[in-house]
Design a protein around this motif. Structure first.
Motif, PDB file in Angstrom:
ATOM      1  N   LYS A 164      -5.065  -8.728  -5.779  1.00  0.00           N
ATOM      2  CA  LYS A 164      -5.450  -9.950  -5.615  1.00  0.00           C
ATOM      3  C   LYS A 164      -4.791 -11.058  -6.759  1.00  0.00           C
ATOM      4  O   LYS A 164      -4.362 -12.128  -6.507  1.00  0.00           O
ATOM      5  N   ASN A 165      -4.768 -10.436  -7.919  1.00  0.00           N
ATOM      6  CA  ASN A 165      -4.385 -11.122  -9.060  1.00  0.00           C
ATOM      7  C   ASN A 165      -2.808 -11.381  -9.172  1.00  0.00           C
ATOM      8  O   ASN A 165      -2.242 -12.070  -9.724  1.00  0.00           O
ATOM      9  N   LYS A 166      -2.161 -10.935  -8.042  1.00  0.00           N
ATOM     10  CA  LYS A 166      -0.735 -11.096  -7.814  1.00  0.00           C
ATOM     11  C   LYS A 166      -0.554 -11.920  -6.578  1.00  0.00           C
ATOM     12  O   LYS A 166       0.886 -11.928  -6.450  1.00  0.00           O
ATOM     13  N   ILE A 167      -1.288 -12.271  -5.844  1.00  0.00           N
ATOM     14  CA  ILE A 167      -1.127 -13.010  -4.663  1.00  0.00           C
ATOM     15  C   ILE A 167      -0.287 -14.215  -4.894  1.00  0.00           C
ATOM     16  O   ILE A 167       0.648 -14.644  -4.294  1.00  0.00           O
ATOM     17  N   LYS A 224       8.555 -18.190  -1.833  1.00  0.00           N
ATOM     18  CA  LYS A 224       9.054 -19.444  -1.708  1.00  0.00           C
ATOM     19  C   LYS A 224      10.354 -19.665  -2.194  1.00  0.00           C
ATOM     20  O   LYS A 224      11.291 -20.195  -1.881  1.00  0.00           O
ATOM     21  N   SER A 225      10.550 -18.681  -3.407  1.00  0.00           N
ATOM     22  CA  SER A 225      11.939 -18.782  -4.302  1.00  0.00           C
ATOM     23  C   SER A 225      12.754 -18.061  -3.400  1.00  0.00           C
ATOM     24  O   SER A 225      13.883 -18.307  -3.501  1.00  0.00           O
ATOM     25  N   ALA A 226      12.506 -17.114  -2.360  1.00  0.00           N
ATOM     26  CA  ALA A 226      13.513 -16.537  -1.586  1.00  0.00           C
ATOM     27  C   ALA A 226      13.754 -17.493  -0.132  1.00  0.00           C
ATOM     28  O   ALA A 226      14.428 -17.011   0.698  1.00  0.00           O
ATOM     29  N   VAL A 254       9.676  -8.037   4.190  1.00  0.00           N
ATOM     30  CA  VAL A 254       8.564  -8.877   3.446  1.00  0.00           C
ATOM     31  C   VAL A 254       8.618  -8.201   2.104  1.00  0.00           C
ATOM     32  O   VAL A 254       8.539  -9.063   1.105  1.00  0.00           O
ATOM     33  N   PHE A 255       8.629  -7.012   2.061  1.00  0.00           N
ATOM     34  CA  PHE A 255       8.273  -6.289   0.554  1.00  0.00           C
ATOM     35  C   PHE A 255       9.490  -6.573  -0.356  1.00  0.00           C
ATOM     36  O   PHE A 255       9.516  -6.902  -1.428  1.00  0.00           O
ATOM     37  N   GLU A 256      10.704  -6.667   0.357  1.00  0.00           N
ATOM     38  CA  GLU A 256      12.099  -6.941  -0.422  1.00  0.00           C
ATOM     39  C   GLU A 256      12.060  -8.108  -0.765  1.00  0.00           C
ATOM     40  O   GLU A 256      12.640  -8.546  -1.986  1.00  0.00           O
ATOM     41  N   SER A 257      11.191  -9.354  -0.413  1.00  0.00           N
ATOM     42  CA  SER A 257      11.342 -10.632  -0.758  1.00  0.00           C
ATOM     43  C   SER A 257      10.404 -10.913  -1.922  1.00  0.00           C
ATOM     44  O   SER A 257      10.546 -11.701  -2.326  1.00  0.00           O
ATOM     45  N   TYR A 258       9.507  -9.947  -2.185  1.00  0.00           N
ATOM     46  CA  TYR A 258       8.513 -10.223  -3.205  1.00  0.00           C
ATOM     47  C   TYR A 258       8.656  -9.267  -4.086  1.00  0.00           C
ATOM     48  O   TYR A 258       7.739  -9.205  -5.253  1.00  0.00           O
ATOM     49  N   VAL A 286       8.350  -9.421  -8.158  1.00  0.00           N
ATOM     50  CA  VAL A 286       7.169  -9.861  -9.086  1.00  0.00           C
ATOM     51  C   VAL A 286       6.016  -8.674  -8.624  1.00  0.00           C
ATOM     52  O   VAL A 286       5.085  -8.686  -9.374  1.00  0.00           O
ATOM     53  N   TYR A 287       6.144  -7.886  -7.722  1.00  0.00           N
ATOM     54  CA  TYR A 287       5.147  -6.980  -7.486  1.00  0.00           C
ATOM     55  C   TYR A 287       5.820  -5.672  -6.898  1.00  0.00           C
ATOM     56  O   TYR A 287       6.210  -5.660  -5.492  1.00  0.00           O
TER      57      TYR A 287
END
Length: 191
Positions: free
Chosen positions: A43-46, A54-56, A118-122, A125-126
């Motif tokens: 939750k603290n990484k949402i 957004k950057s992607a 989706v995972f590749e896009s974030y 940061v996580y």
């Protein structure tokens, strides 16, 4: 109408091992139903994940009517496709490929889930890939094999903007006619 040539494809888990040590072969019709296999972030990484998306190139959409949905984001993918991501306040994430909202076919056309894209896009940061099997209520520890799933495009597509404009213009014409029929109702007033 425009003819479309390109399909969209992705990999989805088939043979999996859960953290409890059990294994399963997930049926293809199960894995292609959105919400059965879900991504998860703390939750603290949402907010970090949302900012990375957004950057992607993802744009924030108006929230839909899904219980607990905190963010709805999408990005254009190839020619007519869109990758739509829903992030919930409990940290779960659902993503799918769909016909872009720019086309009338967006509403009735099939979708296919997206996990790895989706995972590749974030992942900057996580970087922990958490996949939850919502049907089994178990966390997936390992994916041994995958399905290669393809969504073929509609035979033709109709841009939504011209349809909307023509509907708006015809609605204005109908409204103008109806308003011209207004009267004072004098024949109904008893004297």
């Amino acid at each position: 109408m425009q003819v479309v040539e390109y399909s969209i494809s992705t990999y989805l888990p088939r043979d999996v091992v859960y953290f409890d040590g059990t294994s399963a072969t997930l049926p293809q019709d199960y894995v292609i139903k959105e919400g059965n296999l879900r991504l998860f972030v703390l939750k603290n990484k949402i907010n970090d994940v949302v900012n990375a998306l957004k950057s992607a190139g993802f744009k924030e959409e108006k929230l839909e009517f899904y219980k607990g949905e905190k963010y709805s984001l999408s990005t254009k993918f190839f020619n007519i496709w869109e990758l739509h991501v829903r992030i919930y306040d409990d940290g779960f994430i659902d993503g799918h490929f769909e016909v872009s909202r720019d086309y009338l076919e967006h509403l009735p056309y099939d979708t296919i889930p997206s996990i790895y894209e989706v995972f590749e896009s974030y992942r900057t940061v996580y970087d922990k890939l958490h996949i939850f099997d919502n049907g089994a209520k178990k966390w997936i520890k390992e994916v041994k094999t995958h399905y290669f799933v393809t969504l073929n495009p509609p035979k033709s597509i109709t841009a939504l903007q011209p349809v909307t404009v023509s509907v708006d213009l015809s609605a204005i014409g109908i409204l103008t006619y109806l308003l011209s029929r207004l009267n004072k109702g004098e024949e109904f007033v008893e004297t």
